[in-house]
Write a protein that holds these residues in place. Structure first.
Motif, PDB file in Angstrom:
ATOM      1  N   VAL A  44       0.953  -1.007   0.129  1.00 38.54           N
ATOM      2  CA  VAL A  44      -0.129   0.116   0.104  1.00 38.54           C
ATOM      3  C   VAL A  44       0.750   1.304   0.001  1.00 38.54           C
ATOM      4  O   VAL A  44       0.575   2.228  -0.823  1.00 38.54           O
ATOM      5  CB  VAL A  44      -0.939   0.184   1.339  1.00 38.54           C
ATOM      6  N   MET A  45       2.105   1.306   0.903  1.00 36.92           N
ATOM      7  CA  MET A  45       2.747   2.404   0.570  1.00 36.92           C
ATOM      8  C   MET A  45       3.274   2.785  -0.492  1.00 36.92           C
ATOM      9  O   MET A  45       3.395   3.814  -1.038  1.00 36.92           O
ATOM     10  CB  MET A  45       3.790   2.225   2.044  1.00 36.92           C
ATOM     11  N   LEU A  46       4.016   1.661  -0.923  1.00 42.71           N
ATOM     12  CA  LEU A  46       4.600   2.021  -2.254  1.00 42.71           C
ATOM     13  C   LEU A  46       3.676   2.334  -3.354  1.00 42.71           C
ATOM     14  O   LEU A  46       4.111   3.442  -4.164  1.00 42.71           O
ATOM     15  CB  LEU A  46       5.400   0.685  -2.993  1.00 42.71           C
ATOM     16  N   ALA A  47       2.288   1.728  -3.483  1.00 42.29           N
ATOM     17  CA  ALA A  47       1.352   2.069  -4.445  1.00 42.29           C
ATOM     18  C   ALA A  47       1.130   3.582  -4.373  1.00 42.29           C
ATOM     19  O   ALA A  47       1.112   4.402  -5.033  1.00 42.29           O
ATOM     20  CB  ALA A  47       0.160   1.150  -4.640  1.00 42.29           C
ATOM     21  N   SER A  48       0.724   3.851  -2.954  1.00 42.86           N
ATOM     22  CA  SER A  48       0.112   5.298  -2.822  1.00 42.86           C
ATOM     23  C   SER A  48       1.572   6.203  -3.006  1.00 42.86           C
ATOM     24  O   SER A  48       1.209   7.491  -3.593  1.00 42.86           O
ATOM     25  CB  SER A  48      -0.293   5.363  -1.536  1.00 42.86           C
ATOM     26  N   LEU A  49       2.642   5.965  -2.802  1.00 42.18           N
ATOM     27  CA  LEU A  49       3.832   6.702  -2.864  1.00 42.18           C
ATOM     28  C   LEU A  49       4.270   7.076  -4.188  1.00 42.18           C
ATOM     29  O   LEU A  49       4.306   8.276  -4.673  1.00 42.18           O
ATOM     30  CB  LEU A  49       5.087   6.358  -2.244  1.00 42.18           C
ATOM     31  N   VAL A  50       3.988   6.042  -5.054  1.00 43.53           N
ATOM     32  CA  VAL A  50       4.374   6.200  -6.654  1.00 43.53           C
ATOM     33  C   VAL A  50       3.508   6.993  -7.209  1.00 43.53           C
ATOM     34  O   VAL A  50       3.465   7.930  -7.985  1.00 43.53           O
ATOM     35  CB  VAL A  50       4.510   4.749  -7.458  1.00 43.53           C
ATOM     36  N   GLY A  85       1.016   9.269  -5.598  1.00 36.72           N
ATOM     37  CA  GLY A  85       0.899  10.445  -4.933  1.00 36.72           C
ATOM     38  C   GLY A  85       1.918  11.312  -5.567  1.00 36.72           C
ATOM     39  O   GLY A  85       1.736  12.391  -5.743  1.00 36.72           O
ATOM     40  N   THR A  86       3.264  10.662  -5.595  1.00 42.84           N
ATOM     41  CA  THR A  86       4.248  11.439  -6.129  1.00 42.84           C
ATOM     42  C   THR A  86       4.263  12.046  -7.588  1.00 42.84           C
ATOM     43  O   THR A  86       4.259  13.137  -7.782  1.00 42.84           O
ATOM     44  CB  THR A  86       5.548  10.652  -5.942  1.00 42.84           C
ATOM     45  N   LEU A  87       3.491  11.168  -8.324  1.00 43.16           N
ATOM     46  CA  LEU A  87       3.536  11.667  -9.598  1.00 43.16           C
ATOM     47  C   LEU A  87       2.542  12.534 -10.004  1.00 43.16           C
ATOM     48  O   LEU A  87       2.420  13.521 -10.422  1.00 43.16           O
ATOM     49  CB  LEU A  87       2.805  10.183 -10.584  1.00 43.16           C
ATOM     50  N   VAL A  88       1.231  12.569  -9.034  1.00 44.14           N
ATOM     51  CA  VAL A  88       0.269  13.622  -9.003  1.00 44.14           C
ATOM     52  C   VAL A  88       0.778  14.711  -8.668  1.00 44.14           C
ATOM     53  O   VAL A  88       0.598  15.856  -9.129  1.00 44.14           O
ATOM     54  CB  VAL A  88      -1.065  13.017  -8.389  1.00 44.14           C
ATOM     55  N   GLY A  89       1.592  14.740  -7.243  1.00 33.90           N
ATOM     56  CA  GLY A  89       2.041  16.017  -6.924  1.00 33.90           C
ATOM     57  C   GLY A  89       3.059  16.682  -7.769  1.00 33.90           C
ATOM     58  O   GLY A  89       3.168  17.886  -8.012  1.00 33.90           O
ATOM     59  N   LEU A  90       3.949  15.921  -8.738  1.00 33.12           N
ATOM     60  CA  LEU A  90       4.807  16.367  -9.458  1.00 33.12           C
ATOM     61  C   LEU A  90       4.197  17.227 -10.565  1.00 33.12           C
ATOM     62  O   LEU A  90       4.703  18.411 -11.040  1.00 33.12           O
ATOM     63  CB  LEU A  90       5.855  15.467 -10.034  1.00 33.12           C
ATOM     64  N   ILE A  91       3.184  16.555 -11.179  1.00 32.43           N
ATOM     65  CA  ILE A  91       2.370  17.134 -12.312  1.00 32.43           C
ATOM     66  C   ILE A  91       1.721  18.464 -11.796  1.00 32.43           C
ATOM     67  O   ILE A  91       1.703  19.500 -12.605  1.00 32.43           O
ATOM     68  CB  ILE A  91       1.371  15.965 -13.020  1.00 32.43           C
ATOM     69  N   ALA A  92       1.096  18.429 -10.551  1.00 27.79           N
ATOM     70  CA  ALA A  92       0.279  19.651 -10.288  1.00 27.79           C
ATOM     71  C   ALA A  92       1.451  20.906  -9.839  1.00 27.79           C
ATOM     72  O   ALA A  92       1.031  21.948 -10.381  1.00 27.79           O
ATOM     73  CB  ALA A  92      -0.387  19.233  -8.851  1.00 27.79           C
ATOM     74  N   GLY A  93       2.571  20.415  -9.162  1.00 27.21           N
ATOM     75  CA  GLY A  93       3.561  21.456  -9.059  1.00 27.21           C
ATOM     76  C   GLY A  93       4.241  22.121 -10.068  1.00 27.21           C
ATOM     77  O   GLY A  93       4.548  23.475 -10.149  1.00 27.21           O
ATOM     78  N   LEU A  94       4.512  21.361 -11.190  1.00 29.83           N
ATOM     79  CA  LEU A  94       5.378  21.594 -12.188  1.00 29.83           C
ATOM     80  C   LEU A  94       4.395  22.593 -13.289  1.00 29.83           C
ATOM     81  O   LEU A  94       4.641  23.352 -13.871  1.00 29.83           O
ATOM     82  CB  LEU A  94       5.966  20.156 -13.211  1.00 29.83           C
ATOM     83  N   LEU A  95       3.196  21.824 -13.435  1.00 33.14           N
ATOM     84  CA  LEU A  95       2.583  22.549 -14.647  1.00 33.14           C
ATOM     85  C   LEU A  95       1.705  23.724 -14.037  1.00 33.14           C
ATOM     86  O   LEU A  95       1.387  24.689 -14.774  1.00 33.14           O
ATOM     87  CB  LEU A  95       1.174  21.563 -15.034  1.00 33.14           C
ATOM     88  N   GLY A  96       1.114  23.737 -12.685  1.00 30.77           N
ATOM     89  CA  GLY A  96       0.621  25.043 -12.125  1.00 30.77           C
ATOM     90  C   GLY A  96      -0.629  25.319 -12.715  1.00 30.77           C
ATOM     91  O   GLY A  96      -1.146  24.517 -13.560  1.00 30.77           O
ATOM     92  N   GLY A  97      -1.146  26.468 -12.725  1.00 29.51           N
ATOM     93  CA  GLY A  97      -2.477  26.856 -13.212  1.00 29.51           C
ATOM     94  C   GLY A  97      -3.315  26.253 -13.111  1.00 29.51           C
ATOM     95  O   GLY A  97      -3.908  25.766 -11.764  1.00 29.51           O
ATOM     96  N   TRP A  98      -4.537  26.254 -14.167  1.00 34.25           N
ATOM     97  CA  TRP A  98      -5.762  25.332 -13.665  1.00 34.25           C
ATOM     98  C   TRP A  98      -5.455  23.619 -13.642  1.00 34.25           C
ATOM     99  O   TRP A  98      -6.130  23.023 -12.931  1.00 34.25           O
ATOM    100  CB  TRP A  98      -6.643  25.425 -15.059  1.00 34.25           C
ATOM    101  N   VAL A 122      -6.873   5.643  -0.534  1.00 37.35           N
ATOM    102  CA  VAL A 122      -7.236   6.820   0.422  1.00 37.35           C
ATOM    103  C   VAL A 122      -5.897   7.344   1.116  1.00 37.35           C
ATOM    104  O   VAL A 122      -5.959   8.267   1.702  1.00 37.35           O
ATOM    105  CB  VAL A 122      -8.175   6.171   1.565  1.00 37.35           C
ATOM    106  N   SER A 123      -4.800   6.772   0.609  1.00 38.69           N
ATOM    107  CA  SER A 123      -3.485   7.259   1.176  1.00 38.69           C
ATOM    108  C   SER A 123      -2.718   8.269   0.149  1.00 38.69           C
ATOM    109  O   SER A 123      -1.743   8.713   0.788  1.00 38.69           O
ATOM    110  CB  SER A 123      -2.693   5.800   1.419  1.00 38.69           C
ATOM    111  N   TRP A 124      -3.076   8.003  -1.298  1.00 38.22           N
ATOM    112  CA  TRP A 124      -2.232   8.997  -2.048  1.00 38.22           C
ATOM    113  C   TRP A 124      -2.388  10.226  -1.839  1.00 38.22           C
ATOM    114  O   TRP A 124      -1.164  11.197  -2.193  1.00 38.22           O
ATOM    115  CB  TRP A 124      -2.475   8.434  -3.586  1.00 38.22           C
ATOM    116  N   PRO A 125      -3.382  10.987  -1.295  1.00 41.06           N
ATOM    117  CA  PRO A 125      -3.440  12.293  -1.261  1.00 41.06           C
ATOM    118  C   PRO A 125      -2.305  12.945  -0.186  1.00 41.06           C
ATOM    119  O   PRO A 125      -1.976  14.137  -0.916  1.00 41.06           O
ATOM    120  CB  PRO A 125      -4.715  12.615  -0.897  1.00 41.06           C
ATOM    121  N   ALA A 126      -2.024  12.283   0.761  1.00 44.05           N
ATOM    122  CA  ALA A 126      -0.986  12.935   1.568  1.00 44.05           C
ATOM    123  C   ALA A 126       0.348  13.064   0.670  1.00 44.05           C
ATOM    124  O   ALA A 126       1.027  14.228   0.927  1.00 44.05           O
ATOM    125  CB  ALA A 126      -0.838  12.015   2.610  1.00 44.05           C
TER     126      ALA A 126
END
Length: 289
Positions: A97-103, A105-118, A160-164
């Motif tokens: 669970v930790m590895l799946a949510s980490l991978v 969540g990290t991918l989602v966070g990178l996309i959000a932080g890099l692209l920004g905007g909408w 339920v763990s990836w958002p963190a």
């Protein structure tokens, strides 16, 4: 500005220093010792064969003896054998669970932080929706929809763990993307993907490591809760939460049948929390002065 010269051995030296600090942290040492003991139990579990499922109704609900060191449950199964077998299941589930949510969540966070905007706004609002629900209730709903078994429990808890992780990585990327070394990489023609993998992601590893160590214990606890209420592993699988649920009605006749897996859950979560606390202290700059 004075340039910082990085040597090839700098990362190795940093991790070596962190390991020395970790060894001086009493809580982390205790947590590592408990984790090693649990890993040993997980390795011993498969060596016992089908002992976790072997029934002996003539010896049901018996107390500790030479044949059954922790007694037997309501079906005459050896409690110690089932607890040892459950270590492999619970540790594997928590790490998975930790590895799946980490991978994810990290991918989602990178996309959000890099692209920004909408893009950032849309991704973060979806993340907020997941965070708005109590994690156990949401995991129950997902597990009930998918069907109660170990694989679906892992999927439900990971969802339920990836958002963190997403929020953590996004915050790190937003803080780092305007720094000089990122601007230099961008000026040299670095693509967003290369900048993310070579410059941003390595600088998020420390908080991710700390968060991941805490989340293994949290995932095991959530999975045990789902197993206890019937949405997780199903009998005769020796999962600790399901074992507590199966034997709770016999606690006065065979207290070890339910307390042994409960203590195993407690020690496992405690081990990962102590390790997480130790890692946080080691990597906290205020603790390094």
């Amino acid at each position: 500005m004075t340039a910082v010269k990085w040597t090839a051995g700098a990362p190795a030296a940093a991790w070596s220093t962190a390991w020395r600090r970790l060894r001086r942290n009493t809580g982390a040492v205790v947590g590592l010792a408990l984790l090693l003991l649990l890993l040993l139990c997980a390795l011993l579990g498969p060596l016992l064969g089908d002992g976790a499922a072997t029934q002996d109704l003539a010896a049901r609900l018996s107390g500790p003896s030479a044949a059954h060191l922790l007694g037997t449950d309501q079906l005459g199964r050896d409690v110690l054998t089932r607890v040892l077998s459950g270590a492999r299941i619970s540790l594997g589930l928590g790490m998975g669970v930790m590895l799946a949510s980490l991978v994810s969540g990290t991918l989602v966070g990178l996309i959000a932080g890099l692209l920004g905007g909408w893009w950032d706004e849309a991704i973060m609002r979806v993340t907020d929706i997941f965070l708005a629900f109590p994690s156990l209730i949401l995991a129950m709903a997902i597990s009930a929809a998918l069907g109660p078994n170990l694989t679906n429990v892992m999927i439900a808890v990971a969802l339920v763990s990836w958002p963190a992780y997403a929020r953590l990585v996004r915050a790190q990327v937003l803080a780092l993307r305007e720094r000089e070394f990122v601007e230099a990489a961008r000026a040299l023609g670095g693509t967003p993907g290369r900048i993310a993998l070579r410059h941003l992601l390595p600088n998020t590893l420390t908080p991710l490591l700390v968060q991941g160590s805490f989340d293994v214990g949290s995932a095991i606890l959530t999975a045990a809760g789902l197993g206890f209420i019937g949405f997780g592993a199903q009998p005769p699988t020796p999962e600790w939460g399901a074992m507590v649920s199966e034997t709770r009605n016999y606690i006065t006749q065979a207290p070890l049948a339910s307390s042994a897996p409960a203590i195993a859950i407690l020690l496992t979560v405690l081990a990962f929390n102590l390790i997480g606390d130790g890692l946080r202290d080691v990597f906290d700059p205020r603790q390094q002065r």
